[in-house]
Enzyme design. Structure first.
Site, PDB file in Angstrom:
ATOM      1  N   GLU A 180     -23.944 -31.301 -28.968  1.00  0.00           N
ATOM      2  CA  GLU A 180     -23.147 -30.621 -27.944  1.00  0.00           C
ATOM      3  C   GLU A 180     -24.045 -29.865 -26.977  1.00  0.00           C
ATOM      4  OE1 GLU A 180     -20.752 -27.257 -26.185  1.00  0.00           O
ATOM      5  OE2 GLU A 180     -22.595 -27.236 -27.367  1.00  0.00           O
ATOM      6  N   ASP A 197     -25.380 -28.849 -33.954  1.00  0.00           N
ATOM      7  CA  ASP A 197     -26.713 -28.645 -33.398  1.00  0.00           C
ATOM      8  C   ASP A 197     -26.854 -27.268 -32.773  1.00  0.00           C
ATOM      9  OD1 ASP A 197     -24.942 -29.498 -31.272  1.00  0.00           O
ATOM     10  OD2 ASP A 197     -26.721 -29.706 -29.995  1.00  0.00           O
TER      11      ASP A 197
END
Length: 418
Positions: free
Chosen positions: A190, A95
């Protein structure tokens, strides 16, 4: 190895092509959705997970799968010379942060960078006179990658993803090279702080791991912040502004007063190194209810307790000054991984050997943030962090060094052979 040697490695061009492919996939996560318990926080994260799953299969990894929560896993079996050695895990996250858009990334390649200002098409400039790492890249005539200035680049952490995949491809193309068993996990979310919330520990057999999520070449990170999120809510007494005196209490004024009285010399923009900070992240509300979200960071637990106590006292004092009410909620995000890594020194020692075999001396720097490795270390799986060659993360002036990316891939190959 010098820059020319790194740029001419057999796997450097494939590494670049992978990176360019990955950054074009929109994987921006959503902090609000993650905080509400949704993993992945954005379904678009699955687009890259699907690509990586098929690539891992093509490279011959075993037990390849993407879990319901969007963690992509694969297992590279050891060769005969390492059959009796335990596996370790390599991790990177798919991400990108939601502070700057990661949609429709258009990467630009700058070969033989000479130190001149990099003028991006939409009025964004990168200046070597303001960036020591960029100045060094100019001295080395490096190849750089940027976005077009309308988005971030996504080197955080698609550089790490590409480097892991490049190391795996190296062993696929060179079956004669002996190597250890390696597990791989590409994780979602994350950037929201929830990257390890649903990590598939049932699949993970390794007792230690390495994240590939750092910055400049040579950085080796074995300690990070302790991190808390503080949500401070003020309740006022709304009233028509024309007849507000004497008993109206404005919650907007309360939250403004609270933020103004935070220590201004302990903000992210006024600290570095081992200095902690208070970071106002968002403010919302109206006259009746207003809320501020802060990130608290400190390298020691004692320091963190003092920061939490200061927030409590300042919130109470604000409520007293205005005659309103306040409520404070502190939530732990992650802890300093140093203590966990100190208990397993061989994990870092092996990584130091891999750096030195690549011709670089490790530079131990504290992470002024956290990684999935912070959370894994808390879970009992020691996990230091490896550089990626990315710079200026979370911004439109993010850039990556191709030679440093190739160096990171070389370190990973070395690590698998130790």
């Amino acid at each position: 190895m010098n820059t020319n040697d790194l740029l001419s490695l057999e796997y450097t061009e494939p590494l670049l092509n992978r990176f360019l492919k990955y950054v074009k996939v929109w994987t921006e996560s959503d902090e609000a959705e993650a905080d509400a318990g949704k993993i992945p926080s954005a379904e678009r994260e699955r687009d890259l997970a699907d690509i990586l799953r098929e690539e891992l299969k093509a490279l011959g990894l075993k037990d390849v799968q993407t879990t319901a929560e969007c963690y992509t896993y694969g297992f590279l079996p050891a060769t005969s010379a390492f059959a009796d050695q335990p596996s370790f895990c390599l991790l990177a996250h798919i991400d990108t942060v939601d502070e700057v858009t990661g949609k429709d990334v258009k990467p630009i390649i700058w070969k033989d960078y000479d130190g001149k200002d990099i003028e991006l098409p939409y009025g964004i400039s990168l200046k070597s006179c303001e960036d020591k790492c960029l100045e060094l890249a100019a001295c080395e005539k490096d190849t750089l990658i940027t976005s077009d200035g309308t988005t971030l680049l996504g080197a955080d952490d698609k550089a790490g993803v590409a480097e892991i995949m490049t190391a795996l491809e190296y062993f696929y193309k060179h079956p004669e090279v002996e190597h250890r068993a390696v597990e791989v996990i590409f994780s979602p979310d994350e950037e929201t702080g929830h990257g390890m919330d649903k990590v598939p520990l049932n699949l993970l057999k390794s007792k230690y791991a390495y994240t590939v999520d750092g910055g400049h070449k040579g950085e080796l990170e074995t300690e990070c912040f302790n991190a808390y999120k503080s949500e401070v809510t003020f309740t006022g007494k709304p009233k028509h502004t024309g007849s507000a005196r004497p008993d109206m209490v404005n919650a907007v004024s309360m939250v403004s007063y609270f933020i103004h009285n935070l220590p201004q010399n302990q903000m992210p923009e006024t600290t570095d190194g081992y200095q902690g900070f208070f970071a106002p992240m968002s403010v919302e509300g109206d006259m009746e209810n207003a809320r501020a979200v802060l990130f608290l960071r400190d390298f020691t637990q004692d320091g963190m307790e003092k920061r939490k106590a200061l927030v409590d006292k300042l919130a109470d004092a604000t409520a007293l000054v205005f005659g309103g009410k306040c409520q404070v909620k502190h939530t732990q995000q992650y802890l300093n991984m140093k203590e966990g890594l100190d208990k397993a020194p061989f994990v870092t020692e092996n990584l130091v050997k891999a750096y030195k075999e690549a011709g670089i001396e490790p530079e131990f720097t504290p992470i002024r943030g956290g990684t999935d490795g912070s959370r894994l270390t808390e879970m009992g799986i020691p996990c230091p962090n490896i550089f990626t060659g990315g710079h200026n993360f979370h911004s439109r002036i993010e850039w990556a060094s191709l030679s440093q990316m190739a160096l990171a891939a070389t370190v990973l190959i070395n690590l698998c052979r130790i």
